[in-house]
Design an enzyme around this catalytic site. Structure first.
Site, PDB file in Angstrom:
ATOM      1  N   ARG A 252       0.868  -1.187   0.000  1.00 18.50           N
ATOM      2  CA  ARG A 252       0.000   0.000   0.000  1.00 18.50           C
ATOM      3  C   ARG A 252       0.899   1.230   0.000  1.00 18.50           C
ATOM      4  O   ARG A 252       1.499   1.559   1.007  1.00 18.50           O
ATOM      5  CB  ARG A 252      -0.867  -0.037   1.266  1.00 18.50           C
ATOM      6  CG  ARG A 252      -1.976   0.987   1.304  1.00 18.50           C
ATOM      7  CD  ARG A 252      -2.515   1.123   2.721  1.00 18.50           C
ATOM      8  NE  ARG A 252      -1.617   1.924   3.533  1.00 18.50           N
ATOM      9  CZ  ARG A 252      -1.471   1.820   4.860  1.00 18.50           C
ATOM     10  NH1 ARG A 252      -2.141   0.925   5.532  1.00 18.50           N
ATOM     11  NH2 ARG A 252      -0.637   2.598   5.521  1.00 18.50           N
ATOM     12  N   HIS A 256      -3.415   4.595   4.837  1.00 18.19           N
ATOM     13  CA  HIS A 256      -4.545   3.662   4.972  1.00 18.19           C
ATOM     14  C   HIS A 256      -5.819   4.318   4.433  1.00 18.19           C
ATOM     15  O   HIS A 256      -6.545   3.734   3.631  1.00 18.19           O
ATOM     16  CB  HIS A 256      -4.721   3.261   6.433  1.00 18.19           C
ATOM     17  CG  HIS A 256      -5.978   2.497   6.678  1.00 18.19           C
ATOM     18  ND1 HIS A 256      -6.181   1.226   6.189  1.00 18.19           N
ATOM     19  CD2 HIS A 256      -7.122   2.842   7.329  1.00 18.19           C
ATOM     20  CE1 HIS A 256      -7.398   0.816   6.532  1.00 18.19           C
ATOM     21  NE2 HIS A 256      -7.980   1.779   7.210  1.00 18.19           N
ATOM     22  N   TYR A 265       4.177   5.284  11.565  1.00 14.81           N
ATOM     23  CA  TYR A 265       4.374   3.880  11.946  1.00 14.81           C
ATOM     24  C   TYR A 265       5.161   3.069  10.916  1.00 14.81           C
ATOM     25  O   TYR A 265       5.395   1.887  11.108  1.00 14.81           O
ATOM     26  CB  TYR A 265       3.022   3.202  12.198  1.00 14.81           C
ATOM     27  CG  TYR A 265       2.043   3.291  11.044  1.00 14.81           C
ATOM     28  CD1 TYR A 265       2.148   2.451   9.944  1.00 14.81           C
ATOM     29  CD2 TYR A 265       1.020   4.233  11.051  1.00 14.81           C
ATOM     30  CE1 TYR A 265       1.254   2.535   8.887  1.00 14.81           C
ATOM     31  CE2 TYR A 265       0.118   4.333   9.996  1.00 14.81           C
ATOM     32  CZ  TYR A 265       0.244   3.478   8.914  1.00 14.81           C
ATOM     33  OH  TYR A 265      -0.626   3.574   7.864  1.00 14.81           O
TER      34      TYR A 265
HETATM   35  C1  LIG Z   1     -14.761  -5.701  12.243  1.00 13.55           C
HETATM   36  C2  LIG Z   1     -13.921  -4.463  12.081  1.00 13.55           C
HETATM   37  N1  LIG Z   1     -12.933  -4.206  12.974  1.00 13.55           N
HETATM   38  C3  LIG Z   1     -12.170  -3.104  12.843  1.00 13.55           C
HETATM   39  C4  LIG Z   1     -12.390  -2.228  11.806  1.00 13.55           C
HETATM   40  C5  LIG Z   1     -11.508  -0.995  11.655  1.00 13.55           C
HETATM   41  N2  LIG Z   1     -10.629  -1.168  10.481  1.00 13.55           N
HETATM   42  C6  LIG Z   1     -10.896  -0.564   9.308  1.00 13.55           C
HETATM   43  S1  LIG Z   1      -9.772  -0.926   8.136  1.00 13.55           S
HETATM   44  C7  LIG Z   1      -8.886  -1.910   9.203  1.00 13.55           C
HETATM   45  C8  LIG Z   1      -7.627  -2.604   8.744  1.00 13.55           C
HETATM   46  C9  LIG Z   1      -7.879  -3.662   7.720  1.00 13.55           C
HETATM   47  O1  LIG Z   1      -6.651  -4.100   7.206  1.00 13.55           O
HETATM   48  P1  LIG Z   1      -6.554  -5.112   6.016  1.00 13.55           P
HETATM   49  O2  LIG Z   1      -7.575  -6.172   6.172  1.00 13.55           O
HETATM   50  O3  LIG Z   1      -5.145  -5.546   5.921  1.00 13.55           O
HETATM   51  O4  LIG Z   1      -6.980  -4.278   4.734  1.00 13.55           O
HETATM   52  P2  LIG Z   1      -6.324  -2.944   4.120  1.00 13.55           P
HETATM   53  O5  LIG Z   1      -7.027  -1.785   4.793  1.00 13.55           O
HETATM   54  O6  LIG Z   1      -4.868  -2.984   4.355  1.00 13.55           O
HETATM   55  O7  LIG Z   1      -6.672  -2.961   2.668  1.00 13.55           O
HETATM   56  C10 LIG Z   1      -9.496  -1.935  10.453  1.00 13.55           C
HETATM   57  C11 LIG Z   1      -8.969  -2.688  11.618  1.00 13.55           C
HETATM   58  C12 LIG Z   1     -13.440  -2.524  10.904  1.00 13.55           C
HETATM   59  N3  LIG Z   1     -13.720  -1.740   9.853  1.00 13.55           N
HETATM   60  N4  LIG Z   1     -14.177  -3.646  11.053  1.00 13.55           N
END
Ligand SMILES: Cc1ncc(C[n+]2csc(CCOP(=O)(O)OP(=O)(O)O)c2C)c(N)n1
Length: 354
Positions: A252, A256, A265
């Site tokens: 990425r 985020h 970080y």
């Molecule tokens: C059930 C849940 N827990 C926490 C969140 C908060 N949250 C939003 S994005 C994220 C990280 C997700 O990371 P990843 O699955 O690696 O996908 P990326 O964003 O890197 O594409 C989190 C923890 C959420 N949206 N849903």
């Protein structure tokens, strides 16, 4: 096929060296590249629109164009696709209009146009992480019951593999051999959590072994490798071969979301190394060497993408009149009582003081 690391499939190396077969026509290769350019142009514009306060929080996809376009391009029109909140390029590749993708970011409830055939097999994003995985397995199971010759691809990030929904979906898919392609874009981080702190497994792909099916790793910045590996997994799923977990190793490049600051970080030297692996540069090098892609072709493509994005922004911003009631639609056939009550308060009797 060569490998980025011993277990990561690669067809075109970062320097454009081809080590394997790209079984795509010149027209397909060109279209795949154009989708990637369109995705990046859209992404840059969306980040800028957020900075200007013209759209809500946006999840940038830069660096993940090859993974998203390569996977979506492998789907047949009848296959099902379950993208995430970062998969704008999947929507574009599946034929959704840029305007509709933007409408969602402008706050429209029903941005999926139900008259549009592409909208019927590509599901809306889900924000709660990993909740789309059981949906995709269920849709695949239904297709299997009906005897439909289709597969369902579900996209998610490395962070999603820590959710219960991931494990439940993988287990069900393995036991009932559903026609599911689990497509994990391992982009290195889940917000600020690095991949090493997400799981003690050496790879994401190896998690499939616990559920009784294959897990494979592919260079997620090599659009041709992603297309090839996902095509094979989809074909196997359609032909009764059951599920596959595909781990696309990518990065990425941006934040985020537009409300995040990755320098807090992330080691920026590391980020710089990944920037050298730019998926668009790689596909362009291949196009140039194999098909004589010229500077003029490149300029015309960039101009086309810029115009398409500008038109979509104008069309989306022209759309006014979002109705608060839209948020209650399309979730339940029979709306539960608490939501009926909320809709009554918000939509039917907003003037009543409470
Ligand atoms: C059930 C849940 N827990 C926490 C969140 C908060 N949250 C939003 S994005 C994220 C990280 C997700 O990371 P990843 O699955 O690696 O996908 P990326 O964003 O890197 O594409 C989190 C923890 C959420 N949206 N849903």
């Amino acid at each position: 096929m060569a490998s980025q690391a011993p277990d990561v499939t690669q067809v075109v190396a970062p320097d454009g060296t081809v080590d394997g077969d790209v079984e795509l026509s010149a027209a397909d290769v060109t279209e795949i590249y154009r989708f990637q350019v369109l995705a990046r142009t859209f992404d840059e514009k969306a980040v800028s629109l957020h900075r200007q306060g013209r759209i809500g929080t946006y999840a940038p996809l830069q660096g993940q164009e090859a993974a998203q376009v390569g996977a979506a391009y492998a789907l047949s029109d009848d296959d099902y696709c379950f993208p995430t909140y970062r998969d704008h390029a999947m929507y574009l590749t599946r034929g959704h209009s840029l305007r509709n993708v933007l409408l969602h970011l402008l706050g429209a409830g029903n941005y999926v146009d139900r008259e549009d055939p592409a909208a019927l097999t590509t599901f809306p994003i889900t924000i709660p992480i990993a909740t789309q995985l059981p949906h995709a397995v269920g849709v695949g199971m239904a297709a299997k019951y009906r005897g439909d010759d289709v597969a369902a691809l579900v996209s998610f990030g490395d962070g999603a593999t820590s959710e219960g929904d991931f494990h439940e979906a993988m287990n069900f898919a393995g036991v009932f051999e559903t026609p599911t392609v689990f497509f994990c874009q391992n982009n290195g981080y889940a917000i600020s959590v690095p991949r090493e702190r997400q799981t003690a497994s050496a790879t994401i792909a190896q998690k499939a072994q616990a559920y009784g099916f294959d897990g494979v790793r592919v260079d997620g910045n090599d659009v041709f490798a992603v297309h090839d590996v996902v095509s094979g997994a989809l074909e196997s799923a359609r032909n009764g071969g059951g599920p596959t977990l595909v781990e696309a190793v990518t990065y990425r490049k941006g934040a985020h979301t537009t409300t995040d600051d990755p320098s807090a970080y992330r080691d920026e030297d590391d980020a710089e190394d990944w920037r050298l692996e730019d998926p668009l540069d790689r596909a362009r090098t291949y196009l140039t060497e194999e098909f004589g892609w010229s500077d003029a072709d490149e300029a015309a493509t960039r101009e086309w993408a810029t115009e398409a994005v500008a038109e979509a922004v104008a069309a989306a911003e022209d759309h006014t009149g979002f109705e608060a009631g839209e948020m209650f639609e399309q979730a339940y056939a029979d709306m539960p009582a608490h939501l009926r009550e909320q809709r009554r308060q918000l939509v039917d009797e907003p003037e009543v003081e409470r």
